[in-house]
Design a protein around this motif. Structure first.
Motif, PDB file in Angstrom:
ATOM      1  N   SER A  37       0.889  -1.224   0.027  1.00 13.92           N
ATOM      2  CA  SER A  37       0.022  -0.152   0.102  1.00 13.92           C
ATOM      3  C   SER A  37       0.846   1.214  -0.068  1.00 13.92           C
ATOM      4  CB  SER A  37      -1.021  -0.007   1.390  1.00 13.92           C
ATOM      5  OG  SER A  37      -1.841   1.163   1.364  1.00 13.92           O
ATOM      6  N   PRO A  38       0.700   2.117  -1.163  1.00 10.45           N
ATOM      7  CA  PRO A  38       1.607   3.265  -1.123  1.00 10.45           C
ATOM      8  C   PRO A  38       1.332   4.225   0.168  1.00 10.45           C
ATOM      9  CG  PRO A  38      -0.067   3.089  -2.867  1.00 10.45           C
ATOM     10  CD  PRO A  38      -0.145   2.051  -1.879  1.00 10.45           C
ATOM     11  N   LEU A  39       2.615   4.752   0.312  1.00 11.71           N
ATOM     12  CA  LEU A  39       2.588   5.814   1.642  1.00 11.71           C
ATOM     13  C   LEU A  39       2.813   7.161   1.391  1.00 11.71           C
ATOM     14  CD1 LEU A  39       4.474   3.662   4.284  1.00 11.71           C
ATOM     15  CD2 LEU A  39       2.057   4.078   4.221  1.00 11.71           C
ATOM     16  N   ASP A  40       3.820   7.571   0.337  1.00 11.32           N
ATOM     17  CA  ASP A  40       4.097   8.884  -0.043  1.00 11.32           C
ATOM     18  C   ASP A  40       3.254   9.509  -0.981  1.00 11.32           C
ATOM     19  OD1 ASP A  40       5.673   8.857  -2.896  1.00 11.32           O
ATOM     20  OD2 ASP A  40       5.682   6.992  -1.855  1.00 11.32           O
ATOM     21  N   LYS A  41       2.981  10.680  -1.159  1.00 13.62           N
ATOM     22  CA  LYS A  41       1.931  11.392  -1.916  1.00 13.62           C
ATOM     23  C   LYS A  41       1.973  11.133  -3.390  1.00 13.62           C
ATOM     24  CE  LYS A  41      -0.065  15.960  -2.868  1.00 13.62           C
ATOM     25  NZ  LYS A  41      -0.959  15.532  -3.619  1.00 13.62           N
ATOM     26  N   SER A  42       3.264  11.085  -3.967  1.00 11.02           N
ATOM     27  CA  SER A  42       3.263  10.647  -5.580  1.00 11.02           C
ATOM     28  C   SER A  42       2.914   9.526  -5.667  1.00 11.02           C
ATOM     29  CB  SER A  42       4.878  11.439  -5.868  1.00 11.02           C
ATOM     30  OG  SER A  42       5.755  10.454  -5.242  1.00 11.02           O
TER      31      SER A  42
END
Length: 173
Positions: A37-42
């Motif tokens: 699951s992505p964590l950073d904004k981009s």
């Protein structure tokens, strides 16, 4: 007196056998399925999550094991993502440390290496520095972990990171 000498001889052989076998390196082979699951904004703006597999070996003595792994993860494109899915192939080495008094039950692990990225439309595909850190559990043949995985990004400059949950088999020899 003769039974005492025989008992001492057997005890000595038994003791030295187990002491010498404890000094030999242990080898484990593992395979996991994972969800990221992505964590950073981009990354959150471009991808909804990812799924993949990994395999590796662990070798070591006692509670410290050295790790070498390879895997592949496909990140699924968000509706507004014009670039499509992203394929990530990490190749890493690291250390797994089982925690004291847990009888090889709980562990912490850290890995570093390279991550190969590939997308149909991204111009900045290539090889990047990759690293992860996390913790897990081992129940017999079952192995599971939660990791914070990172890869260096060129555009935008910085790090892409995601939360990874993985589970699978860990076979010891």
């Amino acid at each position: 007196m003769k039974p005492v000498k025989i008992a001492l001889l057997f005890f000595s052989i038994f003791f030295f056998h187990f002491k010498s076998s404890a000094q030999r390196p242990h080898l484990n082979i593992y395979g996991h399925v994972l969800y990221a699951s992505p964590l950073d904004k981009s990354s959150k703006d471009l991808y909804t999550g990812g799924a993949g597999v990994e395999a590796g070996i662990l070798i070591g003595r006692g509670k410290t094991m050295f790790n070498a792994m390879i895997g592949t993860t496909r990140f699924f494109a968000d509706d507004g993502n014009q670039y499509g899915y992203l394929t990530y192939v990490p190749v890493k080495v690291g250390i797994r440390q089982y925690l004291p008094l847990t009888m090889h039950f709980l562990f912490v692990q850290g890995d570093a290496g390279v991550g190969f990225t590939n997308s149909r439309y991204l111009a900045n595909d290539g090889t990047r520095f990759a690293a992860d850190i996390g913790a897990g559990v081992k129940f017999g043949l079952f192995d599971a972990a939660v990791m914070w995985d990172n890869i260096h990004e060129e555009n935008p400059k910085g790090w892409a990171s995601w939360f990874t949950v993985k589970a699978g088999l860990n076979l010891g020899f």
